[in-house]
Enzyme design. Structure first.
Site: not given
Length: 324
Positions: A107-108
């Protein structure tokens, strides 16, 4: 369809963004209420608690090395990356879990941790729109897709910033249990099952590198001051007191684009701002310097894969919503 327990290992570290952890976990937890069996384990490099980006302590279930082979290994992001290099300890823990996992997801800025393991080499990947350029520069063997909400390349998934972790987790649930359960989870969490458009719709204006030469910086001032003005190549060259050939070369060498496309990009950013302020799409097209609504719509479709009206609905302020 998946049957039986599904082990999810989430590798956390000091500075991890809390929503990057909690968002996907809530999706898996909601799916469990509908018959799934996700077993989530939070692990750290040493097996000790960590401190999140907001200062909240997060207890863990153990260390990465003691964690049984996971079906899914998830590495969330944090503002610490790419500001600082990924530590050897974190890269080693991620490499170990990834090697033993059925699939890997980030994520990210967690993509930078995967990049440090070499796992993104030769793969398509994405991260938050602010740092896609840095990911591409730091890991040139990866094929970075700056506008994607999430990307799947084989068994490796990467996603854009923060709430994109929810989109990613919904996709994983759909892969495991089909669209009906993932749709119910999305409805329960009041989120889209599949968001229209890419993450560029969330980005700040004028993402590209700033112009170095005074002449090109002047172009921004000219168009911003009067978006509806005439800015042909000859007109711009005359205003800047340079030849058309020299101006074209400056745009190509400094910005990698043409004068016409750059003017259009400035108008596009102005249009987004006007829509945010509540102007209609037709008013916006005229005020931002587009010859017609249709020309504005084509640019939005090309750049964001959504219409001006859809963009405006998505980013309407709470005040405007209440006033309506």
């Amino acid at each position: 369809m998946s049957t039986g327990p599904h082990q999810v290992a989430v590798l956390v570290y000091d500075g991890v963004k809390l929503l990057d952890v909690a968002g996907p976990a809530e999706v898996f937890g909601e799916a469990n209420l509908l018959g799934a069996d996700y077993r989530i384990a939070l692990v750290s490099t040493t097996g000790t608690a960590i401190t999140s980006s907001i200062g909240m302590r997060i207890a863990v279930d153990g260390s990465a090395t003691t964690q049984p082979d996971p079906d899914t290994f998830l590495i969330p992001g944090g503002d610490v990356y790419p500001r600082t290099p990924v530590t050897r300890e974190l890269a080693a823990a991620a490499s170990d879990l990834a090697a033993r996992a059925g699939r890997v997801a980030s994520v990210c800025s967690g993509a930078f941790v995967l990049g440090a393991t070499g796992l993104l080499d030769g793969r398509r990947a994405t991260t938050h729109w602010k740092i896609t350029g840095e990911l591409a520069a730091r890991h040139p063997k990866a094929h970075v897709e700056p506008d994607a909400i999430y990307v799947r390349d084989g068994t490796v998934y990467t996603s854009a910033g923060v709430t994109a972790g929810i989109d990613l987790a919904l996709a994983l649930v759909e892969e495991d249990h089909g669209p009906d359960i993932s749709r119910q989870v999305a409805r329960s969490l009041v989120v889209y099952l599949h968001r229209a458009g890419g993450q560029s719709q969330f980005s700040a204006p004028l993402q590209g590198p700033p112009a170095r030469s005074p002449a090109l910086r002047r172009v921004v001032d000219l168009v911003t001051a009067d978006p509806a003005g005439h800015y042909s190549l000859a007109e711009l060259a005359g205003r800047l007191n340079v030849s058309t050939r020299h101006l074209t070369r400056l745009f190509r060498e400094e910005l990698g684009t043409t004068p016409a496309r750059y003017v259009e990009s400035i108008r596009f950013d102005i249009a987004k701002s006007l829509l945010d302020q509540g102007y209609t799409a037709t008013q916006t097209a005229s005020m931002a310097g587009f010859p017609s609504y249709e020309s504005l719509r084509r640019v939005f479709a090309r750049e964001l894969s959504i219409s001006p009206a859809a963009y405006q609905r998505r980013f309407a302020t709470a005040r405007r919503e209440q006033a309506g």
